[in-house]
Write an enzyme that holds these catalytic residues in place. Structure first.
Site: not given
Length: 805
Positions: A296, A411, A414, A416, A462, A479, A538
């Site tokens: 990560d 990660d 979107e 985010e 994602r 998440d 995870h």
């Protein structure tokens, strides 16, 4: 917004285009190709409506494209890979039009305006409820729903699989700690698949709202203020046909590297090289197979809020020798996957370079926009719609690949945080939001094709759009909360996304965040994850370790057999993955996919089909001692106990903490291998073939796909083996015809040793012939199991003969 900056002269071509089309539509008739309100040219039917134009065509005999615009300008193509119309026949008239292929009829009525699609039997497939309607600055598409119609798909929703009656955003949205009932999540797709056997794809990635019979029971409405007004309709006889046609339209998922299907160990997060190496060593010493360590954000940052996001370089203070670490892991069969995000903190090493080069998204004045309320500190967002930005990012990934990074974790894609006022090179944030993750995955796909042409990339992501599967995305479900409700949410997410073309959806096994440490929950989640496309524990390690080796022995005792089993099932799982790459059929699918005529399966979500032959019923509630399981048509055999059950009945399966109910469809051959430490040790020179006898005495076919697990497009290149097994069970004989297809691959054995186990065999056969040669076998009267071994090169016939009792 862009039109506000156009000069009068720049609008002239648009005005001329409108005048030209209006003239075309008002001209005289020309047989069936032209009338007062329509024209057919190059197999595209242009029809005038009060407030705009419809462009209607067929891209295949069962795929319709409907394109709406104010000036008859074709819309953009985002999701599809098909764009050439096929030949159609037009029957014109003053009030109605019929556009036909040999599979369907598209009927257009002039007043009131409407578009409907029927199959050649005259069955109504779909009809609009006014079509596209302008409502101020919003464009609404309205389609009619039938009373008994179930609607599936729409992407990632922690909702019942039938989305009828819901209204939700088509907007990729992170939801930290979500549980069952979460409506809007990371990966939204304006795609539905209907129980009436059609697929609707709206090729609009802009912020929108989809109302599926929520406001009005018999109307589906898609409303947006921006983006594309284009939809595609696919018709078919069954879900298999619909899925394959959708894959034709939007692209097929390439087969990922073999190690994708192994144990991928991850946490938030390994904070140093010493910690990561210690836990990897502990995992292997505890007897767990291991294929990857996933690192990560602490590989480049000491704290999430230190502003270093976007550095994309190893912090040598805490990771002094990442090259050596990755090399040593690779020698043990362990790959390294690193995370990256599209955000660049103001104090990160690359911010000034990217901002100065105009490679970050801007405000409306063209100035770099930063996001001050972002959890990871004030940051800018790389504009991946610019080719130069994609090239720059790829250079950073190449540097890490040279050090030994084998896979990529994308990660916050979107994105985010994506303010509506933010501008990209191709438009405002709200117009392109759905395409951002799509573009990011494309970076890897296109550059691997160019720079590493023989390699298959590994890409965790994602967020994306319809069609992102063709770039090889391996989506996870975001998440999720560490709770039983979070676990239950994973089935409709995985199964629903599979129907939307994304066959590799999986979860943070064990749960990611919020909840307390719960050994039973962790056990049940890990058991379930064994039967999902990607097995990746995870979570936030501050509360509960995601790694199985760090749990007490009694927890490990209930988990380890399933991780071992996942590796043993690699021939079965890899074959299902290959089949997905060829047809689009998801690895995990709901029961109604195969048994749509059985209405009892319509609402079943606690049981699903895993590959072609295994039915899985996870334990989804605490303290359960029995699991309700509905067995659809056919005979079923308990995978663990070999007990037989007739189909079309509901049963109650007793369970302990060590049990996850799995059933096998009778007539199937399930291939396995002996336990292995990781996928580097995977070989097919010895295959265990378990045949589950069908008491109904029927025939069946099974396949086992094999290649080197690395080479891109191995099947298309012919560098593979495909073992086909035709089984027949009759009154006096049971037989198998085995045939090997393909040109082979590097490392393929010249001869394979096949170990057959026949479960539920009727009786001692008395005779076994392999290629006309009598061969020995073992018969267990108590378990009714017959076993034998045989060498196999490329073709064989096996016949077991017995007299009728």
């Amino acid at each position: 917004m862009a039109n506000q900056h156009k000069t009068g002269s720049s609008l002239l071509p648009v005005i001329l285009l409108i005048i030209t089309i209006a003239g075309m539509l008002s001209c005289g008739t020309d047989g069936d190709k032209q009338g007062s309100w329509y024209i057919l040219e190059d197999n595209v039917l242009t029809v005038q409506k009060d407030d705009g134009y419809y462009l209607i065509s067929a891209l295949a005999e069962n795929i319709v494209k409907v394109d709406y615009s104010a000036d008859a300008t074709p819309g953009k193509i985002h999701a599809p890979v098909m764009d050439q119309p096929v030949d159609v026949k037009l029957k014109g008239g003053s009030k109605t039009l019929t556009l036909s292929t040999y599979r369907l009829r598209i009927e257009v009525t002039r007043s009131p305006f409407g578009v409907s699609v029927k199959d050649l039997k005259g069955r109504q497939v779909i009809r609009d409820a006014g079509g596209y309607i302008q409502d101020g600055d919003t464009t609404r598409l309205r389609l009619q729903l039938e009373d008994d119609e179930a609607i599936y798909g729409t992407g990632m929703r922690a909702l019942p699989m039938n989305r009828r009656g819901y209204r939700f955003a088509c907007y990729n949205t992170p939801h930290y700690g979500y549980e069952y009932g979460a409506t809007d999540l990371n990966y939204s797709i304006p795609h539905i698949i209907s129980s009436r056997k059609y697929i609707l794809l709206i090729d609009n990635p802009a912020r929108a709202v989809m109302d599926i019979g929520h406001t009005k029971h018999d109307v589906l409405e898609f409303a947006s203020t921006l983006g594309n007004h284009v939809y595609y309709l696919i018709t078919g006889e069954h879900y298999y046909e619909l899925t394959e046609s959708y894959a034709d339209l939007t692209g097929r998922q390439p087969l990922p590297p073999l190690w994708t299907f192994g144990h991928l160990q991850s946490r938030f997060g390994y904070r140093s090289q010493a910690e990561a190496e210690r836990i990897a060593r502990q995992t292997r010493e505890s007897g767990y197979p291991l294929d990857a360590m996933i690192i990560d954000l602490f590989w480049f940052s000491e704290d999430p809020q230190d502003g270093r996001m976007g550095d994309l370089r190893w912090d040598r203070n805490r990771w002094p020798d990442p090259e050596g670490m990755m090399r040593r892991w690779r020698e043990q069969g362990i790959r390294t996957v690193t995370i990256s995000e599209p955000f660049f903190g103001r104090t990160s090493q690359h911010f000034d370079t990217l901002s100065g080069g105009g490679l970050l998204a801007t405000d409306t004045t063209g100035k770099t926009m930063t996001i001050p309320d972002f959890f990871f500190a004030d940051a800018g967002l790389i504009d991946l719609f610019q080719p130069e930005a994609r090239d720059w990012l790829w250079e950073q990934y190449q540097q890490q690949k040279a050090l030994g990074v084998a896979g990529w974790w994308c990660d916050l894609g979107e994105p985010e945080k994506h303010p509506s006022a933010m501008m990209h090179s191709t438009g405002p944030a709200d117009a392109v939001h759905g395409l951002y993750g799509h573009q990011w995955t494309r970076v890897f796909h296109e550059n691997y094709l160019q720079d590493y042409v023989d390699e298959r990339p590994f890409i965790l992501g994602r967020a994306g759009f319809a069609g992102t599967q063709r770039f090889g995305i391996l989506p996870w479900s975001g998440d999720v909360g560490r709770s039983w409700s979070g676990l239950r949410a994973q089935l409709p997410i995985m199964l629903g996304m599979g129907l939307s073309g994304l066959g590799y959806v999986h979860s943070d096994a064990g749960g990611f965040a919020v909840g307390e440490r719960d050994a039973e929950l962790y056990t049940r989640w890990m058991q379930f994850a064994t039967f999902t496309p990607v097995f990746r524990p995870h979570g936030d390690a501050k509360v509960a370790p995601p790694e199985p080796a760090l749990w007490p022995r009694e927890v490990q005792a209930a988990i380890k057999p399933y991780i071992t089993l996942r590796y043993q099932l690699l021939p079965y799982l890899y074959t299902a993955a290959w089949r997905n790459s060829q047809t689009g059929i998801p690895l995990a699918r709901p029961l109604f996919y195969d048994w749509s005529w059985d209405r009892k399966v319509d609402s079943i979500e606690n049981v699903y089909l895993w590959g072609p032959d295994l039915l899985v019923a996870p334990v989804l509630n605490p303290g359960e001692t029995t699991v309700p399981v509905y067995l659809p048509s056919g005979d079923w055999i308990d995978f663990h106990t070999h007990a037989y059950y007739e189909g079309r009945q509901a049963i109650s399966v007793p369970v302990t903490i060590n049990d996850l109910p799995v059933f096998v469809l009778a007539g199937s051959v399930v291939p396995t291998v002996d336990p292995i430490p990781n996928t580097d040790a995977y070989r097919t020179d010895k295959l265990n073939l378990t045949y589950y006898c069908d008491q109904g005495r029927t025939s069946d076919r099974s396949s086992i796909y094999m290649d080197d697990g690395r080479t891109r497009d191995a099947y298309a290149r012919g560098t593979y083996h495909l073992l086909e097994i035709a089984s027949r069970q009759g009154r006096e004989t049971t037989s198998f015809d085995l045939r090997l297809l393909g040109n082979g691959y590097q490392g393929a054995p010249a001869e394979r040793q096949l170990h057959f186990s026949l479960i539920g065999f009727p009786r001692d056969p008395g005779s076994l012939l392999i290629d006309s040669t009598r061969t020995t076998y073992a018969w267990d009267t108590v378990t009714r199991t017959l076993t034998f071994e045989m060498p196999f090169v490329d073709q064989s016939e096996v016949i077991l003969s017995y007299a009728e009792e």
